[in-house]
Design a protein around this motif. Structure first.
Motif, PDB file in Angstrom:
ATOM      1  N   ALA A  61       0.806  -1.227   0.000  1.00  0.00           N
ATOM      2  CA  ALA A  61       0.000   0.000   0.000  1.00  0.00           C
ATOM      3  C   ALA A  61       0.842   1.281   0.000  1.00  0.00           C
ATOM      4  N   MET A  62       2.165   1.161  -0.077  1.00  0.00           N
ATOM      5  CA  MET A  62       3.038   2.339  -0.010  1.00  0.00           C
ATOM      6  C   MET A  62       3.933   2.408  -1.246  1.00  0.00           C
ATOM      7  N   LEU A 101      -5.109   0.356  14.351  1.00  0.00           N
ATOM      8  CA  LEU A 101      -4.218   1.496  14.193  1.00  0.00           C
ATOM      9  C   LEU A 101      -3.537   1.820  15.508  1.00  0.00           C
ATOM     10  N   PHE A 102      -2.283   2.216  15.426  1.00  0.00           N
ATOM     11  CA  PHE A 102      -1.476   2.502  16.609  1.00  0.00           C
ATOM     12  C   PHE A 102      -1.470   4.002  16.870  1.00  0.00           C
ATOM     13  N   THR A 103      -1.732   4.381  18.113  1.00  0.00           N
ATOM     14  CA  THR A 103      -1.777   5.793  18.483  1.00  0.00           C
ATOM     15  C   THR A 103      -1.024   6.004  19.791  1.00  0.00           C
ATOM     16  N   SER A 104      -0.829   7.273  20.135  1.00  0.00           N
ATOM     17  CA  SER A 104      -0.122   7.603  21.377  1.00  0.00           C
ATOM     18  C   SER A 104      -0.921   7.212  22.616  1.00  0.00           C
ATOM     19  N   ALA A 105      -2.205   6.870  22.440  1.00  0.00           N
ATOM     20  CA  ALA A 105      -3.031   6.413  23.555  1.00  0.00           C
ATOM     21  C   ALA A 105      -3.242   4.909  23.532  1.00  0.00           C
ATOM     22  N   GLY A 106      -2.615   4.222  22.566  1.00  0.00           N
ATOM     23  CA  GLY A 106      -2.776   2.784  22.442  1.00  0.00           C
ATOM     24  C   GLY A 106      -3.407   2.404  21.116  1.00  0.00           C
ATOM     25  N   ARG A 107      -3.606   1.123  20.912  1.00  0.00           N
ATOM     26  CA  ARG A 107      -4.215   0.638  19.669  1.00  0.00           C
ATOM     27  C   ARG A 107      -5.717   0.868  19.669  1.00  0.00           C
ATOM     28  N   ILE A 108      -6.243   1.148  18.479  1.00  0.00           N
ATOM     29  CA  ILE A 108      -7.694   1.229  18.335  1.00  0.00           C
ATOM     30  C   ILE A 108      -8.115   0.442  17.092  1.00  0.00           C
ATOM     31  N   ASP A 114      -4.946  10.450  15.665  1.00  0.00           N
ATOM     32  CA  ASP A 114      -4.033  10.677  16.795  1.00  0.00           C
ATOM     33  C   ASP A 114      -3.646  12.155  16.791  1.00  0.00           C
ATOM     34  N   PRO A 115      -4.143  12.935  17.744  1.00  0.00           N
ATOM     35  CA  PRO A 115      -3.824  14.364  17.780  1.00  0.00           C
ATOM     36  C   PRO A 115      -2.335  14.651  17.907  1.00  0.00           C
ATOM     37  N   ASP A 116      -1.560  13.675  18.387  1.00  0.00           N
ATOM     38  CA  ASP A 116      -0.123  13.871  18.555  1.00  0.00           C
ATOM     39  C   ASP A 116       0.680  13.461  17.326  1.00  0.00           C
ATOM     40  N   CYS A 117      -0.018  13.015  16.274  1.00  0.00           N
ATOM     41  CA  CYS A 117       0.661  12.557  15.057  1.00  0.00           C
ATOM     42  C   CYS A 117       0.474  13.591  13.947  1.00  0.00           C
ATOM     43  N   SER A 118       1.531  13.843  13.196  1.00  0.00           N
ATOM     44  CA  SER A 118       1.473  14.844  12.122  1.00  0.00           C
ATOM     45  C   SER A 118       1.487  14.213  10.739  1.00  0.00           C
ATOM     46  N   CYS A 119       1.175  12.911  10.647  1.00  0.00           N
ATOM     47  CA  CYS A 119       1.187  12.256   9.344  1.00  0.00           C
ATOM     48  C   CYS A 119       0.035  12.758   8.481  1.00  0.00           C
ATOM     49  N   TYR A 120       0.073  12.448   7.204  1.00  0.00           N
ATOM     50  CA  TYR A 120      -0.924  12.917   6.248  1.00  0.00           C
ATOM     51  C   TYR A 120      -2.337  12.508   6.659  1.00  0.00           C
ATOM     52  N   ALA A 121      -2.495  11.272   7.125  1.00  0.00           N
ATOM     53  CA  ALA A 121      -3.828  10.789   7.503  1.00  0.00           C
ATOM     54  C   ALA A 121      -4.370  11.558   8.692  1.00  0.00           C
ATOM     55  N   CYS A 122      -3.527  11.810   9.680  1.00  0.00           N
ATOM     56  CA  CYS A 122      -3.986  12.505  10.886  1.00  0.00           C
ATOM     57  C   CYS A 122      -4.212  13.994  10.640  1.00  0.00           C
ATOM     58  N   ARG A 123      -3.482  14.566   9.725  1.00  0.00           N
ATOM     59  CA  ARG A 123      -3.645  15.999   9.418  1.00  0.00           C
ATOM     60  C   ARG A 123      -4.911  16.275   8.633  1.00  0.00           C
ATOM     61  N   ASN A 155      -4.366   3.975   6.361  1.00  0.00           N
ATOM     62  CA  ASN A 155      -4.072   3.231   7.582  1.00  0.00           C
ATOM     63  C   ASN A 155      -2.605   2.794   7.633  1.00  0.00           C
ATOM     64  N   THR A 156      -2.114   2.300   6.497  1.00  0.00           N
ATOM     65  CA  THR A 156      -0.728   1.857   6.439  1.00  0.00           C
ATOM     66  C   THR A 156       0.224   3.027   6.600  1.00  0.00           C
ATOM     67  N   TYR A 157      -0.085   4.130   5.925  1.00  0.00           N
ATOM     68  CA  TYR A 157       0.755   5.328   6.030  1.00  0.00           C
ATOM     69  C   TYR A 157       0.868   5.754   7.487  1.00  0.00           C
ATOM     70  N   HIS A 158      -0.269   5.787   8.177  1.00  0.00           N
ATOM     71  CA  HIS A 158      -0.238   6.217   9.583  1.00  0.00           C
ATOM     72  C   HIS A 158       0.553   5.249  10.448  1.00  0.00           C
ATOM     73  N   ASN A 159       0.271   3.946  10.340  1.00  0.00           N
ATOM     74  CA  ASN A 159       0.941   2.984  11.226  1.00  0.00           C
ATOM     75  C   ASN A 159       2.457   3.010  11.046  1.00  0.00           C
ATOM     76  N   LEU A 160       2.918   3.068   9.792  1.00  0.00           N
ATOM     77  CA  LEU A 160       4.353   3.118   9.564  1.00  0.00           C
ATOM     78  C   LEU A 160       4.947   4.429  10.071  1.00  0.00           C
ATOM     79  N   CYS A 161       4.226   5.541   9.876  1.00  0.00           N
ATOM     80  CA  CYS A 161       4.671   6.822  10.427  1.00  0.00           C
ATOM     81  C   CYS A 161       4.816   6.722  11.940  1.00  0.00           C
ATOM     82  N   PHE A 162       3.831   6.121  12.579  1.00  0.00           N
ATOM     83  CA  PHE A 162       3.855   6.006  14.031  1.00  0.00           C
ATOM     84  C   PHE A 162       5.058   5.188  14.485  1.00  0.00           C
TER      85      PHE A 162
END
Length: 371
Positions: free
Chosen positions: A40-41, A274-281, A296-305, A327-334
């Motif tokens: 997916a990347m 998905l992996f976030t700063s508060a845990g998996r969801i 994830d408010p603490d993530c600056s990836c394309y998906a979160c922005r 989803n893949t973009y975010h998880n790898l970014c995280f």
């Protein structure tokens, strides 16, 4: 290959691995490009999120499209348009986990392809030839991954075979290609010690621990990780193979390991975890239907922005291709951002505080993780 230990904080290490295609900062997570691509990347996206090295799979690429195809098209780097370093595994784990009707011999393993049932043979000679044709920067020795559970007698024979194969791989090491040896031994500490002594006695550019996360309990895995790290030399990279859980990797860095790989961030992404700063969801859950917050408010990836949890849930339930992409973009970014923060913590002498902050997050129980 040039290896430098830059900082230590307890047993945790901040290191650098230099190759002709670029340097790799460690602790490092290597995204897995099983079939010559990280699912997916695009290669440019992998560069944008900071990936410094990818893992290619010898077994899968040998079966499809075939090493003759990749070799004629310029090698794996050119084939997949990736200019940075690549590590290829030897195929031993996939022969163990995916193939059917395996027959282990002194010279290698006869098996049938999981794709079409066709017969094949891979031993140390074949594994080194395949990795040479692929042209990876770091190759791995061919080993037998000990199943779990296994008897002590089986593990003894397996360690002996892994050492024999490692010696043959070392004799056949391809010019210009670093080679890592793999320590086996199952859940038996004395066999881990024996295997480490034998593999170190052969002499390699780096060393890996294999045969963990193959069905044992977390407690057993952590015990082997803690026991095995000091067996490996401090002046070479230490690679813990196939471990992708963030909590497990955090513990392994604390024990002194440098390199990791796993399909967990990409596979979980495709399944909606998905992996976030508060845990998996699990993004498919009903609670996110009207949720306008970023993933994830603490993530600056394309998906979160750019997108809300509600939208990501909609894409996943609609089985849209964009769901897998975002989803893949975010998880790898995280994952890659987490490793960057971990390296900074080691440099600044704050690894224990970093571990105390994150370990409880990753140790939570997630009954509906979608994986």
């Amino acid at each position: 290959m040039d290896f430098k230990v830059i900082n230590t904080d307890g047993k945790a290490r901040r290191c650098s691995i230099g190759t002709k295609r670029g340097s790799i900062d460690t602790p490092a997570f290597m995204p897995v490009g099983t079939n010559g691509t990280v699912k997916a990347m695009s290669p440019d996206e992998m560069k944008d999120i900071g990936a410094e090295i990818l893992l290619g799979n010898t077994y899968h690429l040998y079966l499809r499209p075939g090493t003759d195809v990749i070799s004629k098209l310029g090698g794996l780097h050119k084939f997949m348009n990736w200019e940075k370093p690549i590590l290829t595994d030897s195929g031993g784990f996939q022969v163990f986990s995916l193939s059917t009707l395996r027959k282990i011999e002194e010279k290698g393993v006869q098996f049938r392809s999981h794709i079409d049932g066709s017969p094949h043979f891979i031993g140390p000679k074949e594994a080194m030839k395949i990795q040479g044709l692929l042209g990876s920067d770091i190759a791995m020795t061919f080993d037998e991954c000990i199943p779990y559970p296994s008897t002590y007698e089986y593990a003894v024979k397996s360690v002996e075979l892994t050492t024999t194969w490692a010696k043959r791989c070392r004799e056949l090491q391809n010019e210009g290609q670093a080679l890592f040896g793999i320590v086996q031994g199952g859940m038996f500490k004395d066999l881990r010690h024996k295997s480490a002594e034998e593999i170190l006695g052969i002499g390699f550019d780096g060393y890996a621990i294999g045969g963990v996360s193959v069905g044992e309990t977390k407690e057993e895995m952590h015990e082997i990780i803690d026991y095995s790290a000091p067996l490996l030399p401090s002046g070479r990279p230490r690679y813990l193979m196939g471990i992708g859980d963030l909590g497990d990797m955090l513990r392994a860095v604390d024990a002194g390991f440098d390199m990791f790989d796993c399909v967990m961030p990409t596979r979980n992404a495709r399944n909606g975890t998905l992996f976030t700063s508060a845990g998996r969801i699990s993004i498919k859950r009903e609670e996110f239907k009207y949720d306008d917050r970023p993933l994830d408010p603490d993530c600056s990836c394309y998906a979160c922005r750019n997108f809300s949890r509600g939208y990501l849930r909609h894409l996943f339930l609609s089985r849209e291709i964009l769901s897998m992409r975002l989803n893949t973009y975010h998880n790898l970014c995280f994952y890659l951002d987490f490793f960057r923060k971990m390296r900074t913590a080691i440099e600044e002498g704050g690894f224990n505080q970093f571990k105390d902050r994150w370990q409880p997050v990753f140790d939570k129980s997630y009954p509906d993780n979608g994986s």
